[in-house]
Scaffold this active site. Structure first.
Site, short mmCIF file in Angstrom:
data_model
loop_
_atom_site.label_atom_id
_atom_site.label_comp_id
_atom_site.label_asym_id
_atom_site.label_seq_id
_atom_site.Cartn_x
_atom_site.Cartn_y
_atom_site.Cartn_z
N TYR A 185 0.83 -1.22 0.05
CA TYR A 185 -0.07 -0.08 -0.15
C TYR A 185 0.87 1.37 0.10
CZ TYR A 185 -4.08 -2.84 0.93
OH TYR A 185 -5.14 -3.73 0.87
N ASN A 219 -6.35 4.41 -3.79
CA ASN A 219 -7.01 3.24 -3.18
C ASN A 219 -8.25 3.89 -2.38
OD1 ASN A 219 -7.39 0.75 -1.99
ND2 ASN A 219 -7.09 1.76 0.01
N GLU A 220 -9.29 3.53 -2.77
CA GLU A 220 -10.70 3.72 -2.03
C GLU A 220 -10.63 5.70 -1.91
OE1 GLU A 220 -11.60 1.68 1.35
OE2 GLU A 220 -11.69 -0.12 0.34
N ASP A 252 -15.89 -0.65 -1.87
CA ASP A 252 -17.26 -1.39 -2.04
C ASP A 252 -18.39 -0.56 -1.79
OD1 ASP A 252 -19.27 -3.17 -2.45
OD2 ASP A 252 -18.77 -4.65 -1.04
N GLU A 260 -8.82 -6.41 -2.81
CA GLU A 260 -8.80 -6.83 -1.45
C GLU A 260 -10.05 -7.80 -1.22
OE1 GLU A 260 -9.61 -3.74 1.54
OE2 GLU A 260 -7.66 -2.63 1.05
N TYR A 283 -7.04 -9.76 2.12
CA TYR A 283 -6.58 -8.70 3.06
C TYR A 283 -6.50 -9.23 4.35
CZ TYR A 283 -6.38 -4.32 5.75
OH TYR A 283 -6.03 -3.42 6.19
#
Ligand SMILES: *[C@@H]1O[C@H](CO)[C@@H](O)[C@H](O)[C@H]1NC(C)=O
Ligand SMILES: *[C@@H]1O[C@H](CO)[C@@H](O)[C@H](O)[C@H]1NC(C)=O
Ligand SMILES: *[C@@H]1O[C@H](CO)[C@@H](O)[C@H](O)[C@H]1NC(C)=O
Ligand SMILES: *[C@@H]1O[C@H](CO)[C@@H](O)[C@H](O)[C@H]1NC(C)=O
Ligand SMILES: *[C@@H]1O[C@H](CO)[C@@H](O)[C@H](O)[C@H]1NC(C)=O
Ligand SMILES: *[C@@H]1O[C@H](CO)[C@@H](O)[C@H](O)[C@H]1NC(C)=O
Length: 455
Positions: free
Chosen positions: A96, A166-167, A208, A268, A299
């Site tokens: 990450y 990421n997100e 998500d 993930e 994850y």
């Protein structure tokens, strides 16, 4: 409770922390570790002529300490863990955050020898888009760090892919970040091309969020080829053992993404609501999914205080947890489909989504690359800032940076005010990096808020 809701709460808990001061060694020329590079054709990855499925784990030991550190700059630590990767039967790790001022030759070579590829997030806590103010945080200081990370990893043949974020979008309220995420992805692809590197694939890892995960997928795969992502990745915790293809909703997931024209994988997965036996692995590498998905990453490798660890690390000692053994046998039993697993050979673009209550993006235009950042295309990015320094999120302003006049973008982002667009409070700067390390705190908070016990 959906993980996206938890992530949203986590966002407000996550503050940038300063990494421990460390000297930045002069970079030695990088050795090239040898593993056949992974390429993309149509909606799938290939190694040579053979379809390549990601079988992996997310790897950020120390991620739960609150002090960001680079897990693959320390060869001792990396070599401690590689035998455990091998026993798991994985071919990929996702990291990450790395320190782009450090050398990674030794760990990358050891991973290559073990047949392991790297999916790398190019953001760090300090050098990332700020989802509360994406326009201001899309600046040349940020892009210099991203490009320096590309410089540090593009030459390794086992660098599988870069994740441009990421997100960043983690709720229905912040889809206005999308043009900036897409611009960063475009800029990374252009930098890789301009610097003459191998075409390491670039894509985004999406949270998500039911309302916008698929819209974002379409958005990242629409427009001109230089703007389209090379792949899309989703974080998905909807399969909670004991479950099934239909009970988990993965059948609908596959149906929804059928026909999506670029590779898709789970960046993930691995719900911990009940004991994890990783039943979903049999489904993920089965032909019922491989026409759409190219595997995924669990994850996560090490226990970081949030209950997701497959192993527990204590100094030089690694002890495996029960779900480590379940995952090891699940990967061993899930053989790849024969042939190409139902992949399509042509890459189809998507129609750009239109503005709606769930999508606060007015048109298909992207912000132009800041002029200073465009210079790096010809000069190279130079030395990376590492994990220290003053960071990038407030380094530029809308006036002097992200409306720059460089030609890479097709226009400027039009600020919109749709009904769903709740303007953010001028609060904490929230880095768009891995936040699940704060799951425990968030769980307690959520329990207090909702009176529910989640775990
Ligand atoms: C996420 O969106 C909902 C509205 O659907 C809102 O109530 C909530 O406060 C948002 N959470 C964050 C962290 O912005
Ligand atoms: C590298 O990792 C090992 C094993 O965890 C640790 O003992 C050592 O202190 C680390 N070295 C540095 C420089 O962080
Ligand atoms: C990458 O490899 C090329 C060719 O070997 C070399 O010229 C270049 O200096 C390397 N770049 C980096 C950043 O290591
Ligand atoms: C599939 O798409 C439908 C319709 O857009 C949506 O309601 C549903 O949440 C999606 N399901 C999954 C698992 O993505
Ligand atoms: C694999 O998919 C086939 C149909 O595509 C199905 O009959 C079979 O049960 C699936 N196996 C597993 C382990 O999910
Ligand atoms: C843009 O503005 C910020 C804040 O005023 C300043 O620190 C930065 O140096 C400026 N950047 C350029 C390229 O002028």
């Amino acid at each position: 409770m959906k993980p996206s809701t938890i992530s949203a709460l986590l966002g407000s808990l996550f503050f940038a922390t300063s990494a421990a001061a460390s000297p930045s060694p002069v970079l030695a020329p990088r050795a090239t570790s040898v593993l056949t590079p992974v390429t993309i054709t149509g909606n799938a990855f290939y190694r040579g002529n053979e379809r390549f499925y990601i079988r992996g784990v997310d790897y950020q030991p120390g991620g739960g300490t609150g002090v960001e550190s680079d897990p693959i700059a320390n060869a001792t630590a990396c070599k401690r863990d590689i035998p455990y990767f091998t026993k798991l039967g994985i071919n990929t790790i996702r990291v990450y955050a790395v320190d782009n001022s450090k050398n990674h030759d030794e760990c990358m070579a050891a991973l290559a020898e073990a047949g392991i590829y790297l999916v790398l997030d190019t953001d760090t806590s300090k050098y990332s888009l700020n989802r509360e103010d994406p326009k201001e945080s899309y600046n040349s200081v940020y892009l210099q760090s991203v490009f320096a990370t590309i410089d540090a990893f593009a030459n390794y043949t086992n660098t599988l892919a870069f994740l441009s974020g990421n997100e960043v979008i983690n709720n229905v309220t912040n889809t206005d970040c999308a043009p900036y995420v897409k611009a960063v992805t475009r800029d990374m692809k252009q930098y890789i091309g301009s610097r003459g590197y191998r075409s390491v694939p670039v894509g985004y890892s999406a949270a998500d969020v039911a309302e916008n995960q698929e819209i974002m997928a379409n958005y990242m795969n629409c427009g001109t080829d230089d703007q389209r992502s090379d792949f899309y990745a989703i974080n998905d915790y909807s399969w909670c053992d004991p479950s099934s293809f239909t009970t988990s909703g993965w059948d609908t997931l596959v149906a929804n993404y059928t026909g999506y024209g670029i590779p898709l994988f789970m960046s993930e997965f691995g719900c911990i609501t009940n004991t994890r036996t990783f039943e979903e692995v049999a489904a993920l590498y089965n032909t019922s999914m491989t026409n759409v998905f190219s595997g995924g990453l669990v994850y996560e490798y090490s226990e970081e205080g949030n209950g997701y660890g497959l192993v527990t690390i204590d100094g030089d000692t690694v002890s495996t947890n029960a779900d480590y053994n379940y995952l090891s046998s699940a990967y061993a039993q899930a053989t790849n489909p024969t042939g190409n697993g139902g992949a399509t050979s042509t890459s189809a673009s998507t129609t750009c989504p239109t503005e709606s209550a769930d999508w606060d993006v007015a048109n298909d235009n992207l912000p132009a690359i800041p002029a200073k950042a465009e210079e790096y295309m010809s000069t190279g990015a130079g030395t990376g800032p590492g994990l220290d320094g003053s960071g990038s999120q407030e380094a530029g302003t809308a006036d002097n940076e992200s409306t720059g006049t460089a030609s890479a973008g097709s226009g400027t982002v039009t600020e919109t005010a749709s009904a769903s667009s709740t303007k953010k409070s001028a609060g904490a700067k929230i880095p768009a990096v891995d936040t699940k390390a704060f799951m425990v705190v968030a769980t307690i908070m959520l329990s207090m808020l909702s009176g529910m016990v989640l775990l």
